[in-house]
Design an enzyme around this catalytic site. Structure first.
Site, PDB file in Angstrom:
ATOM      1  N   ASP A 160      -5.403  81.550 -27.601  1.00  0.00           N
ATOM      2  CA  ASP A 160      -6.033  81.039 -28.822  1.00  0.00           C
ATOM      3  C   ASP A 160      -5.017  80.144 -29.518  1.00  0.00           C
ATOM      4  O   ASP A 160      -4.328  80.561 -30.442  1.00  0.00           O
ATOM      5  CB  ASP A 160      -6.439  82.225 -29.705  1.00  0.00           C
ATOM      6  CG  ASP A 160      -7.059  81.775 -31.017  1.00  0.00           C
ATOM      7  OD1 ASP A 160      -7.249  80.564 -31.218  1.00  0.00           O
ATOM      8  OD2 ASP A 160      -7.338  82.650 -31.862  1.00  0.00           O
ATOM      9  N   THR A 162      -3.404  76.051 -30.730  1.00  0.00           N
ATOM     10  CA  THR A 162      -3.711  74.756 -31.322  1.00  0.00           C
ATOM     11  C   THR A 162      -3.984  73.765 -30.179  1.00  0.00           C
ATOM     12  O   THR A 162      -4.014  74.148 -29.016  1.00  0.00           O
ATOM     13  CB  THR A 162      -2.514  74.283 -32.176  1.00  0.00           C
ATOM     14  OG1 THR A 162      -1.327  74.413 -31.376  1.00  0.00           O
ATOM     15  CG2 THR A 162      -2.336  75.157 -33.411  1.00  0.00           C
ATOM     16  N   ASP A 163      -4.165  72.505 -30.531  1.00  0.00           N
ATOM     17  CA  ASP A 163      -4.394  71.466 -29.520  1.00  0.00           C
ATOM     18  C   ASP A 163      -3.185  71.401 -28.553  1.00  0.00           C
ATOM     19  O   ASP A 163      -2.084  71.794 -28.926  1.00  0.00           O
ATOM     20  CB  ASP A 163      -4.570  70.088 -30.195  1.00  0.00           C
ATOM     21  CG  ASP A 163      -5.804  70.037 -31.100  1.00  0.00           C
ATOM     22  OD1 ASP A 163      -6.760  70.792 -30.850  1.00  0.00           O
ATOM     23  OD2 ASP A 163      -5.803  69.232 -32.060  1.00  0.00           O
TER      24      ASP A 163
HETATM   25  N1  AG3 Z   1      -7.462  77.120 -32.491  1.00  0.00           N
HETATM   26  C1  AG3 Z   1      -8.100  75.898 -32.031  1.00  0.00           C
HETATM   27  C2  AG3 Z   1      -7.771  74.793 -32.897  1.00  0.00           C
HETATM   28  C3  AG3 Z   1      -8.043  73.438 -32.350  1.00  0.00           C
HETATM   29  C4  AG3 Z   1      -8.597  72.599 -33.418  1.00  0.00           C
HETATM   30  N2  AG3 Z   1      -8.226  71.229 -33.284  1.00  0.00           N
HETATM   31  C5  AG3 Z   1      -8.294  70.334 -34.284  1.00  0.00           C
HETATM   32  N3  AG3 Z   1      -8.766  70.658 -35.470  1.00  0.00           N
HETATM   33  N4  AG3 Z   1      -7.903  69.127 -34.045  1.00  0.00           N
HETATM   34  C6  AG3 Z   1      -7.825  77.634 -33.743  1.00  0.00           C
HETATM   35  C7  AG3 Z   1      -7.208  78.942 -34.050  1.00  0.00           C
HETATM   36  C8  AG3 Z   1      -8.206  79.901 -34.523  1.00  0.00           C
HETATM   37  N5  AG3 Z   1      -7.779  81.245 -34.331  1.00  0.00           N
END
Ligand code: AG3
Length: 284
Positions: A160, A162-163
């Site tokens: 889980d 980030t990008d």
């Molecule tokens: N994780 C995925 C985030 C990706 C979003 N990308 C963007 N906004 N450019 C989120 C963490 C949640 N637990």
């Protein structure tokens, strides 16, 4: 960045588009050794966490992402007892995992402790299960954790993150997938957030190839709406040590907990791939 009229906008420069929130107030802003974290109170989406300018979670719609990152994989595995969450510092995935009574141990391995501390303060609902005796919160590098772990020590790994830029970059390559494969038990599954099917189809295709190259027998993506992320349409990709077709449908129908999005019909539907994915060898 919030403009003079009080709108926070995440711009997607490569895709000529953006998504904005009307901000009531900035609640927190912090530069950690890893990233810049901002928390906003917004008009309709509730509290919003932004990392390095990218939206992460909002009160209003995080249920979509967190339910779809967890329950489909948990109901695909025949008996998921040991779960790791790599990243996931806001604890939203952890909360969903702990809803499964079969799960005996859930370890969250988040590199940036400040994500979790700010979530505890500003997203108390997501952190409501952190005191569960089955939960363990570690603040270390997930890549190193997986490298150091013993073979056959986990049933499900949830990435889980980030990008795939910055701290998360190393979570999207074959070396990492190989280590995950080694740590997983017989019917082990790796599930990873895999960006937008519209904006990042090439990344999703590459993930399938790389996961198979790392030894996984089967890979499959699932899709769900997520309006605060780029394009409003998101995906998660599963890699299985064994074939991923089918799931514990009767168990999913009789799930002993509440969800706002996930159910057995959604599970089935989420794995249906769009027509334009056929050429990409995703969900053949
Ligand atoms: N994780 C995925 C985030 C990706 C979003 N990308 C963007 N906004 N450019 C989120 C963490 C949640 N637990």
């Amino acid at each position: 960045m919030v403009n003079d009229s009080g709108w926070f906008t995440e711009i997607y420069p490569q895709h000529g588009s953006a998504f904005s929130f009307k901000v009531i107030e900035k609640l927190a802003e912090e530069q950690t050794p890893f990233q810049r974290i901002e928390i906003f109170e917004t008009e309709w989406f509730g509290t919003l966490m932004v990392i390095d300018g990218c939206t992460m979670v909002s009160d209003r719609d995080n249920f979509l992402y967190h339910e779809m990152m967890t329950h489909p994989a948990l109901y695909t595995h025949p008996r998921p007892e040991r779960v790791w969450i790599i990243g996931g510092g806001d604890c939203g995935s952890l909360k969903e995992v702990l809803k499964h009574p079969d799960v005996k141990k859930a370890v969250q391995i988040e590199i940036d402790e400040r994500v979790t501390r700010l979530a505890e303060q500003y997203f108390p609902e997501l952190c409501a299960s952190n005191g569960d005796p089955r939960a363990e919160l570690l603040f270390i590098d997930g890549i190193q954790w997986v490298k150091d772990a013993a073979a056959d020590s986990v049933d499900l790994i949830i990435v889980d993150s980030t990008d795939p830029v910055g701290p998360a970059e190393g979570l999207f390559n074959e070396a990492f997938y190989r280590e995950c494969f080694r740590c997983l038990g017989a019917h082990g599954i790796l599930v990873q957030q895999s960006e937008s099917p519209l904006f990042h189809a090439g990344l999703i295709e590459a993930m399938h190839q790389t996961m198979r190259g790392a030894g996984f027998a089967d890979t499959r993506s699932l899709f769900f709406p997520q309006c605060i992320y780029p394009s409003g349409w998101w995906s998660a990709t599963l890699a299985g040590k064994t074939v991923l077709a089918g799931f514990r449908e009767a168990d999913a129908r009789a799930k002993p907990f509440e969800t706002a999005y996930y159910n057995a019909e959604i599970h089935r539907a989420a794995f249906a791939a769009p027509e334009f994915f056929r050429a990409l060898a995703v969900n053949p």
